[in-house]
Motif scaffolding. Structure first.
Motif, short mmCIF file in Angstrom:
data_model
loop_
_atom_site.label_atom_id
_atom_site.label_comp_id
_atom_site.label_asym_id
_atom_site.label_seq_id
_atom_site.Cartn_x
_atom_site.Cartn_y
_atom_site.Cartn_z
N MET A 1 0.65 -1.22 -0.09
CA MET A 1 -0.07 -0.10 -0.07
C MET A 1 0.88 1.22 -0.03
SD MET A 1 -2.89 1.21 2.91
CE MET A 1 -3.90 -0.21 2.54
N SER A 2 0.53 2.18 -1.06
CA SER A 2 1.37 3.38 -0.97
C SER A 2 1.10 4.35 0.32
CB SER A 2 1.17 4.02 -2.27
OG SER A 2 -0.15 4.70 -2.15
N LEU A 3 1.81 5.07 0.41
CA LEU A 3 1.71 6.23 1.52
C LEU A 3 0.37 6.95 1.27
CD1 LEU A 3 2.52 7.44 4.38
CD2 LEU A 3 4.11 9.24 2.86
N ALA A 4 0.45 7.23 0.28
CA ALA A 4 -1.03 8.11 -0.22
C ALA A 4 -2.21 7.66 -0.10
CB ALA A 4 -0.96 8.76 -1.59
N SER A 5 -2.26 6.10 -0.21
CA SER A 5 -3.54 5.44 -0.10
C SER A 5 -3.58 5.14 1.42
CB SER A 5 -3.41 4.28 -0.91
OG SER A 5 -2.41 3.41 -0.58
N HIS A 6 -2.60 4.76 2.03
CA HIS A 6 -2.56 4.72 3.52
C HIS A 6 -3.22 5.80 4.24
CE1 HIS A 6 -1.83 2.72 7.34
NE2 HIS A 6 -1.02 3.51 7.76
N LEU A 7 -2.58 6.74 3.88
CA LEU A 7 -3.13 8.14 4.47
C LEU A 7 -4.47 8.56 4.21
CD1 LEU A 7 -0.11 10.68 4.08
CD2 LEU A 7 -1.08 9.95 6.07
N ASP A 8 -4.99 8.09 2.96
CA ASP A 8 -6.64 8.33 2.61
C ASP A 8 -7.34 7.38 3.46
OD1 ASP A 8 -5.82 10.06 0.65
OD2 ASP A 8 -5.91 8.89 -1.06
N GLU A 9 -6.84 6.13 3.51
CA GLU A 9 -7.67 5.24 4.53
C GLU A 9 -7.69 5.82 5.99
OE1 GLU A 9 -10.01 2.07 5.28
OE2 GLU A 9 -9.26 2.70 3.30
N LEU A 10 -6.53 6.25 6.56
CA LEU A 10 -6.54 6.77 7.90
C LEU A 10 -7.56 7.94 7.83
CD1 LEU A 10 -2.69 6.67 8.86
CD2 LEU A 10 -4.62 5.09 9.57
N ARG A 11 -7.64 8.90 6.83
CA ARG A 11 -8.34 9.91 6.93
C ARG A 11 -10.04 9.52 6.95
NH1 ARG A 11 -4.14 12.47 3.15
NH2 ARG A 11 -3.03 13.75 4.67
N LYS A 12 -9.98 8.57 6.23
CA LYS A 12 -11.49 7.88 6.05
C LYS A 12 -11.91 7.32 7.44
CE LYS A 12 -14.18 4.30 3.46
NZ LYS A 12 -14.84 3.84 4.97
N LYS A 13 -11.16 6.58 8.20
CA LYS A 13 -11.31 6.23 9.34
C LYS A 13 -11.52 7.05 10.38
CE LYS A 13 -8.83 1.77 8.81
NZ LYS A 13 -7.81 0.93 9.36
N HIS A 14 -10.96 8.37 10.32
CA HIS A 14 -10.91 9.52 11.07
C HIS A 14 -12.21 9.82 10.99
CE1 HIS A 14 -10.24 13.53 12.39
NE2 HIS A 14 -9.48 13.13 13.06
N GLY A 15 -12.99 10.42 9.60
CA GLY A 15 -13.99 10.71 9.59
C GLY A 15 -15.39 9.84 10.03
N ASP A 16 -15.10 8.51 9.78
CA ASP A 16 -15.86 7.60 10.39
C ASP A 16 -16.18 7.49 11.78
OD1 ASP A 16 -16.11 6.77 7.77
OD2 ASP A 16 -15.22 5.03 8.02
N ILE A 17 -15.05 7.93 12.65
CA ILE A 17 -14.98 7.63 13.89
C ILE A 17 -15.81 9.16 14.32
CG2 ILE A 17 -13.80 8.03 15.93
CD1 ILE A 17 -11.96 6.23 14.85
N GLU A 18 -15.52 10.34 13.58
CA GLU A 18 -16.13 11.56 13.94
C GLU A 18 -17.68 11.48 13.70
OE1 GLU A 18 -15.69 16.12 12.92
OE2 GLU A 18 -14.21 14.74 12.02
N ARG A 19 -17.90 10.68 12.81
CA ARG A 19 -19.49 10.63 12.59
C ARG A 19 -19.97 9.37 13.74
NH1 ARG A 19 -17.67 11.48 7.44
NH2 ARG A 19 -17.07 9.19 7.32
N GLU A 20 -19.53 8.70 14.02
CA GLU A 20 -19.65 7.73 15.32
C GLU A 20 -19.78 8.65 16.64
OE1 GLU A 20 -18.15 3.59 16.42
OE2 GLU A 20 -17.07 4.10 14.53
N ILE A 21 -18.92 9.39 16.85
CA ILE A 21 -19.00 10.42 17.93
C ILE A 21 -20.45 11.56 17.91
CG2 ILE A 21 -17.86 12.26 19.11
CD1 ILE A 21 -15.21 11.02 18.40
N ASP A 22 -20.39 11.95 16.80
CA ASP A 22 -21.67 12.73 16.58
C ASP A 22 -23.11 12.24 16.79
OD1 ASP A 22 -19.83 14.81 15.99
OD2 ASP A 22 -19.97 14.89 13.68
N GLU A 23 -22.94 10.87 16.22
CA GLU A 23 -24.05 10.09 16.27
C GLU A 23 -24.41 9.58 17.78
OE1 GLU A 23 -27.46 8.19 15.42
OE2 GLU A 23 -26.56 9.36 14.05
#
Length: 59
Positions: A1-23
Motif C-alpha cells: 500500500m502506498s503512503l498516499a493510499s494509507h493516508l487516505d484510508e486513515l483519513r476515512k477512518k478518522h471521518g468515520d469515527i467523527e460521525r460515530e461520535i456525533d451520532e
C-alpha cells in the motif's frame, strides 16, 4: 500500500469515527466511556496521519 493510499484510508477512518461520535452524542443512553474511547481512537488516528504526512502538530 502506498503512503498516499494509507493516508487516505486513515483519513476515512478518522471521518468515520467523527460521525460515530456525533451520532453517539445525540443519544443520551450512550455511555460516556464509549465516547471517550471513540475520541481517543480519533486522536490516535490524527496523530498517525500527521506523523506520516510530516506535519507538525498544531494543537
Amino acid at each position: 500500500m502506498s503512503l498516499a493510499s494509507h493516508l487516505d484510508e486513515l483519513r476515512k477512518k478518522h471521518g468515520d469515527i467523527e460521525r460515530e461520535i456525533d451520532e453517539a452524542l445525540l443519544h443520551p443512553s450512550v455511555d460516556d466511556l464509549e465516547i471517550v474511547n471513540l475520541k481517543r481512537r480519533k486522536l490516535a488516528l490524527k496523530d498517525e496521519i500527521e506523523k506520516l504526512a510530516g506535519s507538525p502538530t498544531t494543537h
